[in-house]
Scaffold this motif. Structure first.
Motif, PDB file in Angstrom:
ATOM      1  N   LEU A 110      14.719  -7.022  -2.979  1.00 29.36           N
ATOM      2  CA  LEU A 110      13.681  -6.684  -1.846  1.00 29.36           C
ATOM      3  C   LEU A 110      11.716  -6.802  -3.426  1.00 29.36           C
ATOM      4  O   LEU A 110      11.398  -5.589  -3.700  1.00 29.36           O
ATOM      5  CB  LEU A 110      13.026  -6.041  -1.100  1.00 29.36           C
ATOM      6  CG  LEU A 110      12.090  -5.780  -0.437  1.00 29.36           C
ATOM      7  CD1 LEU A 110      12.479  -7.519   0.547  1.00 29.36           C
ATOM      8  CD2 LEU A 110      11.911  -4.999   0.643  1.00 29.36           C
ATOM      9  N   VAL A 111      11.236  -7.657  -2.981  1.00 32.15           N
ATOM     10  CA  VAL A 111      10.420  -8.261  -3.913  1.00 32.15           C
ATOM     11  C   VAL A 111       9.449  -8.324  -2.621  1.00 32.15           C
ATOM     12  O   VAL A 111       8.412  -9.204  -2.156  1.00 32.15           O
ATOM     13  CB  VAL A 111      10.250  -9.004  -4.623  1.00 32.15           C
ATOM     14  CG1 VAL A 111       9.241  -9.882  -5.215  1.00 32.15           C
ATOM     15  CG2 VAL A 111      10.972  -9.060  -5.759  1.00 32.15           C
ATOM     16  N   PHE A 112       7.834  -7.668  -2.967  1.00 32.04           N
ATOM     17  CA  PHE A 112       6.360  -7.407  -2.241  1.00 32.04           C
ATOM     18  C   PHE A 112       5.235  -6.820  -3.080  1.00 32.04           C
ATOM     19  O   PHE A 112       5.368  -6.293  -3.260  1.00 32.04           O
ATOM     20  CB  PHE A 112       6.920  -6.961  -0.969  1.00 32.04           C
ATOM     21  CG  PHE A 112       7.059  -5.170  -0.574  1.00 32.04           C
ATOM     22  CD1 PHE A 112       6.126  -4.565  -0.380  1.00 32.04           C
ATOM     23  CD2 PHE A 112       8.953  -5.289  -0.973  1.00 32.04           C
ATOM     24  CE1 PHE A 112       6.461  -3.403  -1.253  1.00 32.04           C
ATOM     25  CE2 PHE A 112       8.645  -3.508  -1.221  1.00 32.04           C
ATOM     26  CZ  PHE A 112       8.019  -2.690  -0.939  1.00 32.04           C
ATOM     27  N   THR A 113       4.658  -7.596  -2.448  1.00 30.13           N
ATOM     28  CA  THR A 113       3.169  -6.897  -2.461  1.00 30.13           C
ATOM     29  C   THR A 113       2.697  -5.760  -1.555  1.00 30.13           C
ATOM     30  O   THR A 113       3.221  -6.168  -0.497  1.00 30.13           O
ATOM     31  CB  THR A 113       1.573  -7.955  -2.686  1.00 30.13           C
ATOM     32  OG1 THR A 113       1.798  -8.379  -0.866  1.00 30.13           O
ATOM     33  CG2 THR A 113       2.161  -8.673  -3.406  1.00 30.13           C
ATOM     34  N   THR A 114       1.913  -5.030  -2.078  1.00 31.06           N
ATOM     35  CA  THR A 114       1.266  -3.901  -1.643  1.00 31.06           C
ATOM     36  C   THR A 114       0.376  -3.428  -1.802  1.00 31.06           C
ATOM     37  O   THR A 114      -0.370  -3.638  -3.445  1.00 31.06           O
ATOM     38  CB  THR A 114       2.948  -3.415  -1.660  1.00 31.06           C
ATOM     39  OG1 THR A 114       2.360  -1.877  -0.536  1.00 31.06           O
ATOM     40  CG2 THR A 114       2.586  -2.280  -2.612  1.00 31.06           C
ATOM     41  N   LYS A 115      -0.761  -2.633  -0.704  1.00 29.60           N
ATOM     42  CA  LYS A 115      -1.603  -2.066  -1.148  1.00 29.60           C
ATOM     43  C   LYS A 115      -1.616  -0.568  -1.651  1.00 29.60           C
ATOM     44  O   LYS A 115      -2.627   0.512  -1.808  1.00 29.60           O
ATOM     45  CB  LYS A 115      -2.323  -2.347  -0.587  1.00 29.60           C
ATOM     46  CG  LYS A 115      -3.552  -3.813  -0.427  1.00 29.60           C
ATOM     47  CD  LYS A 115      -4.762  -4.327   0.557  1.00 29.60           C
ATOM     48  CE  LYS A 115      -4.393  -5.904   0.203  1.00 29.60           C
ATOM     49  NZ  LYS A 115      -6.035  -5.307   1.959  1.00 29.60           N
ATOM     50  N   LYS A 116      -0.203   0.095  -0.847  1.00 26.66           N
ATOM     51  CA  LYS A 116      -0.145   1.675  -0.789  1.00 26.66           C
ATOM     52  C   LYS A 116      -0.021   1.669  -2.464  1.00 26.66           C
ATOM     53  O   LYS A 116       0.757   0.827  -3.415  1.00 26.66           O
ATOM     54  CB  LYS A 116       1.130   1.957  -0.403  1.00 26.66           C
ATOM     55  CG  LYS A 116       1.091   1.583   0.841  1.00 26.66           C
ATOM     56  CD  LYS A 116       2.437   1.264   2.195  1.00 26.66           C
ATOM     57  CE  LYS A 116       2.240   1.822   3.437  1.00 26.66           C
ATOM     58  NZ  LYS A 116       1.526   0.186   4.509  1.00 26.66           N
ATOM     59  N   SER A 117      -0.274   3.165  -2.734  1.00 25.33           N
ATOM     60  CA  SER A 117       0.425   3.860  -3.925  1.00 25.33           C
ATOM     61  C   SER A 117       2.054   3.838  -4.005  1.00 25.33           C
ATOM     62  O   SER A 117       2.818   4.084  -2.740  1.00 25.33           O
ATOM     63  CB  SER A 117       0.082   4.779  -4.287  1.00 25.33           C
ATOM     64  OG  SER A 117       0.398   5.883  -3.813  1.00 25.33           O
ATOM     65  N   GLU A 118       1.948   4.121  -5.641  1.00 27.43           N
ATOM     66  CA  GLU A 118       3.864   4.257  -5.980  1.00 27.43           C
ATOM     67  C   GLU A 118       4.682   5.456  -4.134  1.00 27.43           C
ATOM     68  O   GLU A 118       5.903   5.087  -4.016  1.00 27.43           O
ATOM     69  CB  GLU A 118       4.581   4.316  -6.588  1.00 27.43           C
ATOM     70  CG  GLU A 118       5.712   4.120  -6.853  1.00 27.43           C
ATOM     71  CD  GLU A 118       5.913   4.056  -8.819  1.00 27.43           C
ATOM     72  OE1 GLU A 118       7.027   4.717  -9.173  1.00 27.43           O
ATOM     73  OE2 GLU A 118       4.956   4.244  -9.241  1.00 27.43           O
ATOM     74  N   GLU A 119       3.865   6.228  -4.844  1.00 22.83           N
ATOM     75  CA  GLU A 119       3.829   7.528  -4.265  1.00 22.83           C
ATOM     76  C   GLU A 119       4.020   7.795  -2.429  1.00 22.83           C
ATOM     77  O   GLU A 119       4.855   7.956  -2.065  1.00 22.83           O
ATOM     78  CB  GLU A 119       3.193   8.372  -4.325  1.00 22.83           C
ATOM     79  CG  GLU A 119       3.742   8.908  -5.950  1.00 22.83           C
ATOM     80  CD  GLU A 119       2.731   8.601  -6.881  1.00 22.83           C
ATOM     81  OE1 GLU A 119       1.163   7.649  -6.365  1.00 22.83           O
ATOM     82  OE2 GLU A 119       2.489   7.928  -7.791  1.00 22.83           O
ATOM     83  N   ARG A 120       2.698   6.603  -1.595  1.00 21.66           N
ATOM     84  CA  ARG A 120       3.008   6.503  -0.745  1.00 21.66           C
ATOM     85  C   ARG A 120       3.913   5.470  -0.157  1.00 21.66           C
ATOM     86  O   ARG A 120       4.470   5.455   1.273  1.00 21.66           O
ATOM     87  CB  ARG A 120       1.691   5.881  -0.046  1.00 21.66           C
ATOM     88  CG  ARG A 120       1.051   5.417   1.218  1.00 21.66           C
ATOM     89  CD  ARG A 120       1.515   6.836   2.392  1.00 21.66           C
ATOM     90  NE  ARG A 120       1.335   6.665   3.247  1.00 21.66           N
ATOM     91  CZ  ARG A 120       1.786   6.921   4.207  1.00 21.66           C
ATOM     92  NH1 ARG A 120       3.343   7.445   4.117  1.00 21.66           N
ATOM     93  NH2 ARG A 120       2.268   6.041   5.398  1.00 21.66           N
TER      94      ARG A 120
END
Length: 179
Positions: A110-120
């Motif tokens: 699963l590949v996706f863009t995110t604005k979340k931090s790795e921890e979040r």
């Protein structure tokens, strides 16, 4: 569609970099399972399963060069909306569970863009798993996934002429099924 754009670029990269892999974009779930060696009767039984979404399509299926056997399924998403991320991981794990032992589809991505931090991002998934265990106690620990890559990318607001950097990343999860 950003997901299709990502899938096309990954497919082109794989085709140029690996002579032993081909690909199929927007591959039918039913045809992918048939090509992986799943019996027709079993496929017919699976088509109604909510976890698999059998009448749908996979964004990208990597295939072995000589026989064209499905090797990996890749799904691409724009964003990491909490309501959908675990469902996508479950779907990819279910593909692995569905094929017979020794089939090539042992791991999917699963590949996706995110604005979340790795921890979040990881915290959000842990919360979703906890809720799933509460609602479906028999389904616990069946989906195995690991964050293989978290790569920050340059990003700024659409009309920002100064291009002040905002946080965005591409995340890649490797997914399998634990029995």
């Amino acid at each position: 569609m950003p997901e299709y754009f990502m899938a096309v670029h990954v497919a082109q990269h794989v085709a140029k970099s690996f002579a032993n892999f081909g690909y199929r974009l927007e591959a039918s779930v039913k045809q992918t399972l048939a090509d992986a060696g799943v019996d027709d009767d079993e496929i017919d039984d699976l088509m109604g399963n909510d976890d698999l979404r059998g009448n749908g399509r996979f964004d990208l299926v990597l295939r072995t060069g000589k026989k064209g056997t499905p090797a990996h399924v890749l799904e691409f998403k724009r964003g990491s909306r909490s309501a959908h991320l675990l469902k996508d991981l479950i779907r990819l794990a279910y593909v692995t569970r569905t094929v017979h032992a020794g089939a090539r589809l042992e791991t999917n991505y699963l590949v996706f863009t995110t604005k979340k931090s790795e921890e979040r991002l990881l915290t959000m998934l842990q919360e979703q798993e906890a809720e799933r265990r509460r609602n479906h106690p028999r389904a616990r620990s069946q989906v195995a996934y690991s964050l293989k890559r978290y790569h920050p990318i340059r990003h700024w607001a659409k009309d920002d002429n100064n291009r002040n950097p905002l946080h965005m990343a591409v995340a890649v999860f490797e997914v399998s099924y634990k029995s």
